[in-house]
Scaffold this motif. Structure first.
Motif, PDB file in Angstrom:
ATOM      1  N   ARG A  84       1.455   1.617  -1.544  1.00 41.41           N
ATOM      2  CA  ARG A  84       1.365   3.036  -1.175  1.00 41.41           C
ATOM      3  C   ARG A  84       1.676   3.237   0.307  1.00 41.41           C
ATOM      4  O   ARG A  84       2.411   4.160   0.679  1.00 41.41           O
ATOM      5  CB  ARG A  84      -0.024   3.592  -1.480  1.00 41.41           C
ATOM      6  CG  ARG A  84      -0.141   5.107  -1.227  1.00 41.41           C
ATOM      7  CD  ARG A  84      -1.571   5.610  -1.292  1.00 41.41           C
ATOM      8  NE  ARG A  84      -2.265   5.150  -2.495  1.00 41.41           N
ATOM      9  CZ  ARG A  84      -3.253   4.277  -2.487  1.00 41.41           C
ATOM     10  NH1 ARG A  84      -3.677   3.766  -1.336  1.00 41.41           N
ATOM     11  NH2 ARG A  84      -3.831   3.905  -3.601  1.00 41.41           N
TER      12      ARG A  84
ATOM     13  N   GLU B 157      -1.712  -2.266  -4.652  1.00 42.38           N
ATOM     14  CA  GLU B 157      -1.561  -0.808  -4.691  1.00 42.38           C
ATOM     15  C   GLU B 157      -1.693  -0.224  -3.285  1.00 42.38           C
ATOM     16  O   GLU B 157      -0.903   0.663  -2.897  1.00 42.38           O
ATOM     17  CB  GLU B 157      -2.616  -0.197  -5.620  1.00 42.38           C
ATOM     18  CG  GLU B 157      -2.694   1.331  -5.568  1.00 42.38           C
ATOM     19  CD  GLU B 157      -1.399   2.026  -5.929  1.00 42.38           C
ATOM     20  OE1 GLU B 157      -1.207   3.178  -5.492  1.00 42.38           O
ATOM     21  OE2 GLU B 157      -0.566   1.428  -6.641  1.00 42.38           O
TER      22      GLU B 157
ATOM     23  N   TYR C 251       5.353   2.956   0.947  1.00 40.70           N
ATOM     24  CA  TYR C 251       6.002   4.217   0.540  1.00 40.70           C
ATOM     25  C   TYR C 251       5.850   5.273   1.641  1.00 40.70           C
ATOM     26  O   TYR C 251       6.837   5.902   2.059  1.00 40.70           O
ATOM     27  CB  TYR C 251       5.377   4.685  -0.766  1.00 40.70           C
ATOM     28  CG  TYR C 251       5.774   6.078  -1.195  1.00 40.70           C
ATOM     29  CD1 TYR C 251       6.959   6.300  -1.886  1.00 40.70           C
ATOM     30  CD2 TYR C 251       4.943   7.166  -0.937  1.00 40.70           C
ATOM     31  CE1 TYR C 251       7.327   7.588  -2.296  1.00 40.70           C
ATOM     32  CE2 TYR C 251       5.298   8.447  -1.336  1.00 40.70           C
ATOM     33  CZ  TYR C 251       6.489   8.644  -2.022  1.00 40.70           C
ATOM     34  OH  TYR C 251       6.839   9.919  -2.406  1.00 40.70           O
TER      35      TYR C 251
END
Length: 227
Positions: A99, A95, A102
């Motif tokens: 993230r 995660e 992104y």
């Protein structure tokens, strides 16, 4: 090519499957018939390893023009996609890394349409739900960063359920590099086929056994089976 595919309708039989080959993949393919089938069925196979390019220039009548490292390809496609409206989905890694990938991608291409993202540690019902979500969001390009052979197995097992996705690009450790959690080798090491040595110096415990078992096999295959 990826941008051209993003402009065309989704394929009725499922997404195009784009993958890459390096020394590790060559060795795995040699020893594992089922893995070889998962590689060979790809619609596009790029050489993500300078030794493949060098061997092709020495032995092949149709030498490869250059290496296509996914880490180099990704920001180029991102910048082009923000101009054409092609959409991304980022699937894989932890995660935290996902993230950061992104966020850093939007730093490079702020107008890029990233329709969704997810870490890659999903199983059972959670994975089934995620597959449905991705298909509903219908990204043009699904960047799949799970590493070998998990991403090839994902394509084999789930691509048929992603009929609204136009293409899947397997990406290995791409997200780690985009997120900044891993460093790339200096350019001269990339150009001379020594990137593996740089990675080994950073992660000797994880990579030593792999390289000792795969690099000699890959070298043998490049020397004897390049056509």
């Amino acid at each position: 090519m990826m941008i051209d595919l993003s402009r065309a309708p989704a394929r009725s039989k499922g997404p195009y499957y784009l993958t890459s080959v390096n020394g590790e993949v060559l060795a795995r393919r040699f020893f594992d018939k089922s893995f070889a089938e998962m590689i060979d069925c790809a619609d596009s196979i790029a050489a993500d390893g300078q030794p493949l390019v060098v061997a092709s220039k020495i032995f092949s009548q149709a030498p490869l023009p250059e290496r296509v490292a996914t880490t180099d390809l990704y920001p180029i496609v991102a910048r082009m996609a923000q101009e054409t409206g092609a959409s991304f989905y980022l699937f894989g890694a932890s995660e935290e890394v996902n993230r950061a990938t992104y966020e850093n991608t939007l730093g490079v291409a702020p107008r890029l349409n990233i329709v969704g993202r997810s870490h890659g540690y999903l199983k059972g019902a959670a994975l089934d739900a995620k597959i449905e979500e991705i298909n509903t969001l219908a990204p043009d390009i699904l960047w799949l960063a799970m590493g070998v052979p998990l991403e090839q197995q994902f394509v084999r097992d789930y691509a048929h359920r992603l009929k609204n996705v136009k293409m899947i690009k397997t990406s290995g450790g791409l997200f780690d590099f985009i997120a900044g959690t891993k460093k790339r080798a200096p350019q001269w090491m990339q150009d001379t086929g020594l990137e593996w040595a740089f990675r080994l110096s950073l992660e000797p415990k994880r990579l030593l056994k792999r390289y000792l078992t795969t690099n000699p096999v890959a070298a043998f295959l490049l020397l004897t089976q390049t056509q």
